[in-house]
Scaffold this motif. Structure first.
Motif, mmCIF file in Angstrom:
data_model
loop_
_atom_site.group_PDB
_atom_site.id
_atom_site.type_symbol
_atom_site.label_atom_id
_atom_site.label_comp_id
_atom_site.label_asym_id
_atom_site.label_seq_id
_atom_site.Cartn_x
_atom_site.Cartn_y
_atom_site.Cartn_z
ATOM 1 N N ALA D 35 0.840 -1.204 0.000
ATOM 2 C CA ALA D 35 0.000 0.000 0.000
ATOM 3 C C ALA D 35 0.873 1.250 0.000
ATOM 4 C CB ALA D 35 -0.926 -0.014 1.214
ATOM 5 N N ALA D 36 1.982 1.232 0.778
ATOM 6 C CA ALA D 36 2.875 2.392 0.811
ATOM 7 C C ALA D 36 3.482 2.635 -0.569
ATOM 8 C CB ALA D 36 3.979 2.166 1.851
ATOM 9 N N MET D 37 3.845 1.520 -1.240
ATOM 10 C CA MET D 37 4.413 1.669 -2.573
ATOM 11 C C MET D 37 3.380 2.247 -3.542
ATOM 12 S SD MET D 37 6.589 -1.852 -2.644
ATOM 13 C CE MET D 37 6.515 -1.988 -4.425
ATOM 14 N N VAL D 38 2.125 1.804 -3.412
ATOM 15 C CA VAL D 38 1.092 2.343 -4.289
ATOM 16 C C VAL D 38 0.948 3.844 -4.078
ATOM 17 C CG1 VAL D 38 -1.413 2.407 -4.686
ATOM 18 C CG2 VAL D 38 -0.207 0.211 -4.538
ATOM 19 N N VAL D 39 0.912 4.261 -2.801
ATOM 20 C CA VAL D 39 0.778 5.685 -2.509
ATOM 21 C C VAL D 39 1.949 6.458 -3.109
ATOM 22 C CG1 VAL D 39 0.593 7.409 -0.689
ATOM 23 C CG2 VAL D 39 -0.535 5.197 -0.417
ATOM 24 N N ALA D 40 3.170 5.935 -2.896
ATOM 25 C CA ALA D 40 4.360 6.605 -3.428
ATOM 26 C C ALA D 40 4.274 6.699 -4.948
ATOM 27 C CB ALA D 40 5.615 5.824 -3.000
ATOM 28 N N ALA D 41 3.919 5.590 -5.589
ATOM 29 C CA ALA D 41 3.850 5.579 -7.049
ATOM 30 C C ALA D 41 2.820 6.577 -7.556
ATOM 31 C CB ALA D 41 3.516 4.170 -7.541
ATOM 32 N N VAL D 42 1.678 6.628 -6.876
ATOM 33 C CA VAL D 42 0.639 7.562 -7.301
ATOM 34 C C VAL D 42 1.133 8.992 -7.174
ATOM 35 C CG1 VAL D 42 -1.614 8.505 -6.659
ATOM 36 C CG2 VAL D 42 -1.310 6.030 -6.881
ATOM 37 N N HIS D 43 1.810 9.293 -6.047
ATOM 38 C CA HIS D 43 2.299 10.649 -5.849
ATOM 39 C C HIS D 43 3.372 11.015 -6.866
ATOM 40 C CE1 HIS D 43 0.580 12.235 -2.001
ATOM 41 N NE2 HIS D 43 0.052 11.026 -2.103
ATOM 42 N N SER D 45 3.951 9.587 -9.876
ATOM 43 C CA SER D 45 3.489 9.602 -11.264
ATOM 44 C C SER D 45 2.504 10.732 -11.533
ATOM 45 C CB SER D 45 2.822 8.274 -11.610
ATOM 46 O OG SER D 45 1.610 8.161 -10.873
ATOM 47 N N GLY D 46 1.868 11.194 -10.452
ATOM 48 C CA GLY D 46 0.891 12.237 -10.648
ATOM 49 C C GLY D 46 -0.414 11.769 -11.270
ATOM 50 N N LEU D 47 -0.545 10.439 -11.419
ATOM 51 C CA LEU D 47 -1.800 9.920 -11.957
ATOM 52 C C LEU D 47 -2.938 10.173 -10.976
ATOM 53 C CD1 LEU D 47 -0.709 6.485 -13.462
ATOM 54 C CD2 LEU D 47 -1.751 8.393 -14.689
ATOM 55 N N GLN D 48 -4.104 10.355 -11.519
ATOM 56 C CA GLN D 48 -5.268 10.583 -10.675
ATOM 57 C C GLN D 48 -6.040 9.294 -10.507
ATOM 58 O OE1 GLN D 48 -6.095 13.400 -9.034
ATOM 59 N NE2 GLN D 48 -4.092 14.116 -9.716
ATOM 60 N N PHE D 49 -6.355 8.911 -9.270
ATOM 61 C CA PHE D 49 -7.177 7.730 -9.039
ATOM 62 C C PHE D 49 -8.499 8.105 -8.397
ATOM 63 C CE2 PHE D 49 -3.389 5.463 -10.032
ATOM 64 C CZ PHE D 49 -3.860 4.298 -10.606
ATOM 65 N N GLU D 50 -8.903 9.348 -8.661
ATOM 66 C CA GLU D 50 -10.144 9.774 -8.020
ATOM 67 C C GLU D 50 -11.346 8.979 -8.504
ATOM 68 O OE1 GLU D 50 -9.960 13.956 -8.553
ATOM 69 O OE2 GLU D 50 -8.459 14.080 -6.965
#
Lengths: 301, 301, 301, 301, 301
Positions: D35-43, D45-50
C-alpha cells in the motif's frame, strides 16, 4: 416441487413455473407507476426534495433485510422439517415392512398391517392438503377403508387400528414382548410424524411478523421515490421496481415455504412420497409395484 | 394465536389485532414529537448541526440491527420450542391411548389413566398461564380432581399418580415388564415436556440484553434528529418515526414471543391444544368427542 | 438471574442491577477522554485530518459486527445449553422419584436413593461454582455425606454410590431386569448432565476470538476520533462513547454469558434449581417441602 | 487450549500465545508495504485515481464479511462438536465404570474392560493427532497393548476386543441379557464418538470456500490502496493494514478451528480429557488416581 | 473431495482444481465485456448517467448478500448432513460387526450378513451417484449379488434380505430376543441413513430461490456499469468483474454443495467411505484388508 436443470441465461428471465414473479407482479407494477407519478409530480410542481435523501433508508434497510432474512430462515426450516418428517415416514414404513417380514411368519397377517400403514400415509396427505383421499384408500384397502371415513382424525384412527393389530399379534403369540416393542416403536414414530406435520400445518409464523415486515416494506417503497427523485431523476421508477422486487419477492417466497404441504410450485411432493411408500410396501409383499410418479413439466405434485 | 388470510394492501395498514403497533405507539409518538421539537429548536436558535452528521450512526446501526436480529432469533426459538413441546404432548397422549388400548384388556382401568393424562395437560396449561383450571379438572375427572388441588406442582402430582397407576397395572399382572416399560416411557416424555415448559417460562432471556438493546435504541433515536436535521430538515420527524417503528417494533415483538405461554395475540393456543388432546382421548375411549375450539375473529386462545 | 418487569422509560437509564455498564464504564470513560484530547490536539495543532475519513471504517465495522454477533450467539448457546442441562436434571430427578415409587415397594430403600440424587445436584452445583456445599449435603443426608468429601469429583462418586444402590436393589430382587434398566437410564442421563456441565465450564470459547475481537474494537475506537474529528468536531467524543458502548457492551455481555455457572447477575439460578429438585423429591416422599427460593431485588441466585 | 483470565488493556496488545497475529504477520506486513508503494507511485506519477473510489467495495465487503462469518460459524461448529464428542466419551467411560461395578460382581473381570476403555481413548487421541501413543498404552495395559499395534485402526480393534469381553461376560453368565444390552449401548456410543471424530478430522470444509474467500480477500486488499489513495493519502497503508488484519485474522482463526484435534494454541486439550477419563476409571477401581494435567503458561495440551 | 495443504500466495491464483472459477468464467468475461461496452457507449454518446448513481444498490446489495448467505448455509447444511449420514453408516457397520462377533458363535453365519452390509453401502453409493455398482457387488458377494439386480431399490432389497437373515438367526436360536433387538436397531439406523440420503438427493432447494437470486444478481450486474460509469470511468469493467465474481462464485459454490453426492471436486468421497467400511468389515472377519483409497492430485472420489 420443481426439479429441473439450471436454466440458461436467456431462459432465466422467462421461466414462470416456480417463479414468484406472477404473485408479486401487481405490487411491482403498482409501485413503479406510483414512482413515475411521484417523479412527474415533483417535476411539474417544482418542489425540491433534496432534503429527503436516501441516507436514513440505510438504517431501515439493514434492519428490514436482517428480518426478511430471519423470516426466510424460519420458513425454510419449516419446509425442510416437513420434508424430514415425510422422509422419516418412508423410513418407518420400510422398517415396519422389514420387521414384520422377519418377525411374523403368518404372511396373511402381515398384509393388512402394511396396507394400513399406506392408508396412514394417504390419510395424512389428505389431512395436510385438505383433500379427499377416500378413493385412494378404497383402492388400496377395499371396503374396510370406509370404516375410517367417520373419524375426524382419520390418520389417528388408522394408527389405533394398527395398534390393535399388533396387540392382537402378541395376544395370539405371533410375536413376543420384544417383537411387540419393536413394532410399537415404529407406530410411535409414525405418530410423531403426524404430530409434527400437524404442528407445522396448524401453527403459522406469528402473524405480527408478516404484518411488521410487509408494512415496513411498503412504507420504504412508498417513501423511496421522494428520496431518490432529486438524485436519480427518471431512473427512480426503475430503482423502485428493483427494490420492490427484492423485498416482496423474498416476502412472497417465505410465505409460500411457510406452509409446505400445499400444491403450489414450491411445495413438497407428497403424492410422490406416498408412491415411494407404496413401492416399498409392495416390493416387501412380493406384489407388483406401481411405477414412480412422473413430473409434469418439471413439476412433481 | 392469530390465524388469518393475508390482508389486502389497504387493510394491511388498519389491522390492529396481532399487530404490535398499539404497544409501541407511545414511543413512536413521543419520539416524533421530540424530533419535531428538535427541528423547531434548531431553526429558532440558528445553531448549526452540520457537524453532527449521520455517518457514525451507520456503525451503531449495523451492530444494533444484528443484535435485534439475534434477540429476535432467540425469542422465536423459544416460541417454536414451546410449540414443539406441546406437539410432543399431543403425540404422547395419543401414543398412551393407543398403547393402553393394545396392552390393557380391562377397559375399566384404561379410562382413569387417560383422564389423568388430560388433567396433566390442563394443569400444565394452568401452571404456564398462572390460571385456575380446577373447574375444568373437575369437569373431566369429577371429585378425584380435588385431591390435586393441595399440591404446589399439580402436574407433577398427577404424573406421580399416573406412575402409581401403571405400577399397579404391573403388580396386578395387567401388563408385563415390557408393557410397563412402554407406558413408563410415555410418562417420562410427558414429564420432559413439563420440564421444558418450566424452563422456558422460568428463564427469560438475560435481562442485560433487553437493557442494552433498548438503551442503545433510545440513544440512537434521541440523537438521530440532531444528525438528520441539517440534511433532511422538516422530514426529520418522519424518518425518526420510521426508524423508531422498526427498532421498537422488533423489540416489542421479540418480547412478546419470548414468553410464548401467555394469552396475548401472538402466544400459543394452549386451550386449543388441550382440546386436541381431549378429542384424541375420547375418540380412543369411544366416547362422544367435543368439537374443536373455534377462533374468535382469527384469534385462537 | 434477573427476573423483573420491563423498566419504564425513565428508570431504563438508571437500572444498574443486571446491566453491564458498570463493567465497561472504565473503557467508555477512558475512550471519551481520549477522543476529547484528540479533538483538542487537532484544534491546537491545526493539523488537517480530512484525509482520515470514516469510509474505510464501514468495511471493518461490518466485519466486527458480524463477529461480535457470532461470539454473542455462541455465548448465548452455551448459556441456554447449560439451562437445558439443569432442566434435564430436574426432569431426571422427578422421573427417578416417580419410577422408584412405582417399582420399589420397600419405602425404606427409596429415601436414601432420592437423597443421593439431591446430593448429586448440590455437588454438581458446588463443582460448577467452585463453592463448598458440604454443609448443605450434611443437612440433607446427615453423616453419610462426609464419605464423599474425600473424592476429587464428588458428584461422580455419589453417582457410583447410586449405581451400587440400584445394583443392590436388583441383587436383592427388589426390582427386575427391566426395572433396573429404567433406573439405570435415569442415572445415565444424570451423568450426561454432569459431563455437559463440565464441558461448558471447562472449555471457554477459543481465546483467539476474544483477543481478535477486543483488539479490533480497541483499534477502531482509537482511530475513530481522527476519522470523525474533521466531520463532527466537538461531537466526536459523544460518538466515540456511543460506539464504544455498543462494542464493549456486547463484548462484556458475551463474556458474562460464556460462563453461565457463576453468581453474576446474568448467570443461572442454580440455587433455585436445586430447590426445585428438593421440592419434587420431598413431595414424592410425602415429607414437608421447603418453600421456593425468593429473589432479592429481582435477583435469583 | 488456552484458559486464562482476561488480559488487561496494555497486555492485550502484547499477548502472543493463542493469538493468530504471528500466522498472518507476513500478509499484513506485505500488504502494508504494498500500500505504501502504491501511494508513493501515485504521488510520483501524478496519476489521478479519483475515479477509483471506495463505494463499490461496500458491495463486495458485505458479501465477503457474510461469507467469512459463515465459514467461521462452520469452523466453530466443528470445534464445538469435537468437544462434545470427547465430553460424550468421558460420560460413556464413567457410565461404563458405574454399570460394570453394579452388574459384575467378579472384580477381576472389571479391570481389563475399563483399562481397554482407557486404551480406546488414547488410541483415538493418537489417531486424531497422528501421534504415537503405544508408550502410554503399554504403561496402562502392559504387554497386551502390543497386540493392537498391528491394526490400522487401533481404536476400532480395542473396541472389538471390548465387545468380545462383554460377549464373554454373557456367555459365562456374569451378566444377563439386559445387562449385556446396557454395556453394549455404552460401547456403541463410544464407537459413535470415534466415527464422529473421524468425520471431522477426515472431511475439511469444502476447499472451494477457502479458495474463494482468500482470493476475494486478496483482490480486495490489493485494489483497496488505489481506491483509498485519493481520499486518505498517506493514511492508506494504515487502513489497508487494519482491513487485512480483520479479514486474514478471521480467515486464519477459522482455519485453525476447522481442525480441532491438533496441538496448536486453540485446539482441544485431548491430553487433559484422556486424563479426566483415567481419573474416573481409577477412582471407580479404587486405585490411586493420577493428578489432573496442569497447564503450561495458560496452555493445556 | 479435495484435501490439500493451504496453497501459497502465488499458487493461490492459479489453483483450478476445486475452484469454481472455470464454471463462472463465461459469466464474468461476458459481464466484463458488457461493462466495457457500456463505458464506451456512454463516452461516445456523451449521455450523462450521473443521476444513475450507486447508492440504491446498497439496499439491494445487503438483501442479496443476506440471501446468498442463507442459500449457502442451507446448501452447506445439506452437504454436512450427507457427510454425517455416511459417518453414521460407517459407525453402524462397525457396530454390526462387533455385535455379531460377540453374539453369534457360528462364524459361518456372520460373514454373509456383513458382506450384505457392504453391498448395502455400495448399492446406496450407486443409487446416489446413478452409477452401476454391480461389478463391485459381484466382486464382494459373488453370484448372489445378481439376485438384487432386478430390484428398483437395490439397497432396500439388501436391507430386507439382512432382516430375513437376523430373523433366521433368531428362529434358529442363534441369538435371543435381546440379541435380535440389538441387531435390528443397527439395520434400522442403516435404513435411516438411506432415507436421509434419498431425501437430500431427491429434494433440491426450492427452485424459486435459485431463480430469485440469480435474476437479482444478473439485474444488479447489468445495471451496475451505468451506476458506476460516471464515478469510476474506465475502472468500471474491473469493479463489475469483481462483483460478478463474488456473487456468481458464491451462487455456483452453493449449487455444487447442494447436491453432495456427485463426483465433482467438492462432492463427498463416497468411494473412500465405502472402502473404510470394507476395511472395518474385513478386519473384523480376520481377512486381508484392502488398502485405503489414495487421492489423485489431492482429489478423493
Amino acid at each position: 416441487m420443481i426439479i429441473r436443470p439450471r436454466p440458461s441465461f436467456l431462459s432465466l428471465f422467462f421461466v414462470m413455473r416456480g417463479s414468484i414473479v406472477p404473485r408479486i407482479l401487481p405490487q411491482i407494477i403498482g409501485l413503479t407507476i406510483y414512482a413515475a407519478m411521484v417523479v412527474a409530480a415533483v417535476h411539474l410542481s417544482g418542489l425540491q426534495f433534496e432534503k429527503f435523501n436516501i441516507t436514513p433508508f440505510g438504517l431501515v434497510g439493514i434492519s428490514l433485510s436482517i428480518y426478511l432474512g430471519f423470516r426466510n430462515n424460519a420458513a425454510y426450516d419449516r419446509w425442510w422439517e416437513a420434508r424430514k418428517l415425510w422422509g422419516q415416514l418412508v423410513y418407518d414404513i420400510r422398517n415396519l415392512a422389514r420387521a414384520t417380514n422377519a418377525l411374523v411368519e403368518d404372511r396373511e397377517r402381515i398384509r393388512p398391517l402394511l396396507i394400513d400403514a399406506l392408508l396412514f400415509c394417504h390419510f395424512l396427505r389428505g389431512q395436510m392438503r385438505r383433500a379427499d383421499v377416500m378413493d385412494k384408500a378404497r383402492e388400496l384397502a377395499g371396503a374396510p377403508a370406509d370404516e375410517f371415513s367417520a373419524f375426524a382424525n382419520k390418520a389417528d384412527a388408522v394408527m389405533r387400528c394398527m395398534g390393535e393389530r399388533i396387540g392382537g399379534f402378541r395376544r395370539d403369540g405371533v410375536i413376543d414382548a420384544i417383537g411387540y416393542r419393536i413394532l410399537d416403536e415404529r407406530l410411535a414414530t409414525m405418530s410423531a410424524v403426524q404430530a409434527g406435520c400437524e404442528r407445522i400445518a396448524g401453527t403459522p409464523l406469528p402473524f405480527a411478523y408478516s404484518l411488521l415486515l410487509r408494512r415496513t416494506a411498503y412504507i420504504v417503497c412508498l417513501l423511496l421515490p421522494f428520496a431518490l427523485v432529486s438524485a436519480t431523476g427518471w431512473a427512480t421508477p426503475l430503482f423502485t421496481a428493483l427494490i420492490a422486487y427484492t423485498y416482496f419477492g423474498l416476502d412472497a417466497l417465505s410465505e409460500e415455504l411457510e406452509d409446505p404441504f400445499g400444491t403450489e410450485a414450491n411445495d413438497l411432493a407428497l403424492d410422490g412420497l406416498c408412491r415411494v411408500c407404496e413401492i416399498s410396501v409392495f416390493e416387501a409383499l412380493g406384489e407388483p409395484v406401481p411405477p414412480p410418479l412422473e413430473g409434469e413439466r418439471y413439476f412433481y405434485s
